[in-house]
Scaffold this motif. Sequence first.
Motif, PDB file in Angstrom:
ATOM      1  N   LYS A  38       0.875  -1.294  -0.199  1.00 13.55           N
ATOM      2  CA  LYS A  38       0.015  -0.062   0.013  1.00 13.55           C
ATOM      3  C   LYS A  38       0.868   1.200  -0.103  1.00 13.55           C
ATOM      4  CE  LYS A  38      -4.283  -1.534   2.045  1.00 13.55           C
ATOM      5  NZ  LYS A  38      -5.220  -1.420   3.192  1.00 13.55           N
ATOM      6  N   ASP A  94     -10.094 -10.935  -7.037  1.00 13.21           N
ATOM      7  CA  ASP A  94     -10.950 -10.273  -6.037  1.00 13.21           C
ATOM      8  C   ASP A  94     -10.288  -9.544  -4.992  1.00 13.21           C
ATOM      9  OD1 ASP A  94     -13.807  -9.859  -4.891  1.00 13.21           O
ATOM     10  OD2 ASP A  94     -13.078 -11.159  -3.357  1.00 13.21           O
ATOM     11  N   LYS A  97      -8.897  -6.337  -6.359  1.00 13.01           N
ATOM     12  CA  LYS A  97      -9.967  -5.360  -6.303  1.00 13.01           C
ATOM     13  C   LYS A  97     -10.051  -4.573  -4.963  1.00 13.01           C
ATOM     14  CE  LYS A  97     -12.548  -7.278 -10.152  1.00 13.01           C
ATOM     15  NZ  LYS A  97     -13.727  -8.035 -10.549  1.00 13.01           N
ATOM     16  N   LYS A  98     -10.240  -5.529  -3.855  1.00 17.55           N
ATOM     17  CA  LYS A  98     -10.286  -4.928  -2.714  1.00 17.55           C
ATOM     18  C   LYS A  98      -9.293  -4.074  -2.180  1.00 17.55           C
ATOM     19  CE  LYS A  98     -13.542  -8.864  -1.215  1.00 17.55           C
ATOM     20  NZ  LYS A  98     -13.601  -9.776  -0.443  1.00 17.55           N
ATOM     21  N   ILE A 100      -7.253  -2.365  -4.209  1.00 15.06           N
ATOM     22  CA  ILE A 100      -7.238  -1.144  -4.869  1.00 15.06           C
ATOM     23  C   ILE A 100      -8.356  -0.354  -4.288  1.00 15.06           C
ATOM     24  CG2 ILE A 100      -8.111  -0.029  -6.916  1.00 15.06           C
ATOM     25  CD1 ILE A 100      -6.614  -2.531  -8.338  1.00 15.06           C
ATOM     26  N   LYS A 101      -9.603  -0.815  -3.929  1.00  8.52           N
ATOM     27  CA  LYS A 101     -10.460   0.012  -3.216  1.00  8.52           C
ATOM     28  C   LYS A 101     -10.083   0.609  -1.874  1.00  8.52           C
ATOM     29  CE  LYS A 101     -15.463  -0.302  -2.458  1.00  8.52           C
ATOM     30  NZ  LYS A 101     -16.595  -1.112  -2.542  1.00  8.52           N
ATOM     31  N   SER A 102      -9.138  -0.423  -1.112  1.00  7.60           N
ATOM     32  CA  SER A 102      -8.833   0.251   0.117  1.00  7.60           C
ATOM     33  C   SER A 102      -7.923   1.375   0.025  1.00  7.60           C
ATOM     34  CB  SER A 102      -8.043  -0.965   0.879  1.00  7.60           C
ATOM     35  OG  SER A 102      -6.721  -1.235   0.326  1.00  7.60           O
ATOM     36  N   GLY A 104      -8.460   4.037  -1.646  1.00  5.12           N
ATOM     37  CA  GLY A 104      -9.394   4.975  -1.817  1.00  5.12           C
ATOM     38  C   GLY A 104      -8.844   6.236  -2.551  1.00  5.12           C
ATOM     39  N   LYS A 105      -7.895   6.027  -3.451  1.00  6.29           N
ATOM     40  CA  LYS A 105      -7.682   7.206  -4.438  1.00  6.29           C
ATOM     41  C   LYS A 105      -7.823   6.510  -5.918  1.00  6.29           C
ATOM     42  CE  LYS A 105      -3.944   8.882  -1.887  1.00  6.29           C
ATOM     43  NZ  LYS A 105      -2.266   8.857  -1.563  1.00  6.29           N
ATOM     44  N   THR A 106      -8.420   7.402  -6.955  1.00  2.36           N
ATOM     45  CA  THR A 106      -8.528   6.888  -7.949  1.00  2.36           C
ATOM     46  C   THR A 106      -7.541   7.342  -9.083  1.00  2.36           C
ATOM     47  OG1 THR A 106     -10.092   8.875  -8.632  1.00  2.36           O
ATOM     48  CG2 THR A 106     -11.190   6.877  -7.768  1.00  2.36           C
ATOM     49  N   SER A 112      -4.395  -3.804 -13.549  1.00  6.46           N
ATOM     50  CA  SER A 112      -3.667  -4.870 -12.526  1.00  6.46           C
ATOM     51  C   SER A 112      -3.677  -6.087 -13.158  1.00  6.46           C
ATOM     52  CB  SER A 112      -4.386  -4.801 -11.147  1.00  6.46           C
ATOM     53  OG  SER A 112      -5.673  -5.316 -11.370  1.00  6.46           O
TER      54      SER A 112
END
Length: 172
Positions: A38, A94, A97-98, A100-102, A104-106, A112
Amino acid sequence: TAEYIADKTKCPVLIIKNKPVKSFGKILVPIDFSNASKNALNCALQLFSNATIELLHVGDYEYENLLKKEEDEENIPKNKIIKLRKAIILYLEDKMKKFIKSIGKTHQKLSSYIDLGYSGPIILREAEKKTRDLVIMGTQGHTRQHYLFMGRVAHGVLRETTKDILLVPPKK
């Protein structure tokens, strides 16, 4: 010297292995879903907002060894091996995806992918592709006990890659 500094530093270290000819446009960020990953991804997003960033997770050798053991068994059909490999990849996708979502930035240019096998050689293979300008990775994996010094994979990639590399130590 670079290995020693990267091992001891408390801040990100950029090791330039090539004569600069342009800005970093295509960046590979190998991840293992740890906090160190991260940190490396956040560093990439902060420093290189205009670059294309590719995340790579390598399902480590334990997955591959599990599949190879099962392939050796005569009573396990090949189609089951294929299903197992697909299930592992779906599970890891899966998880990606989680992850990347964690963050919090786009980021518009974030992609990936998952591969199975030994992390070091696969990361090196992907880093060495002509389109890659930079590799950014954490210096430590999941636990400090597992990596008493710089993570074995990061250490190997630093030593063997011909690409520039940014090593990001864990946050204290």
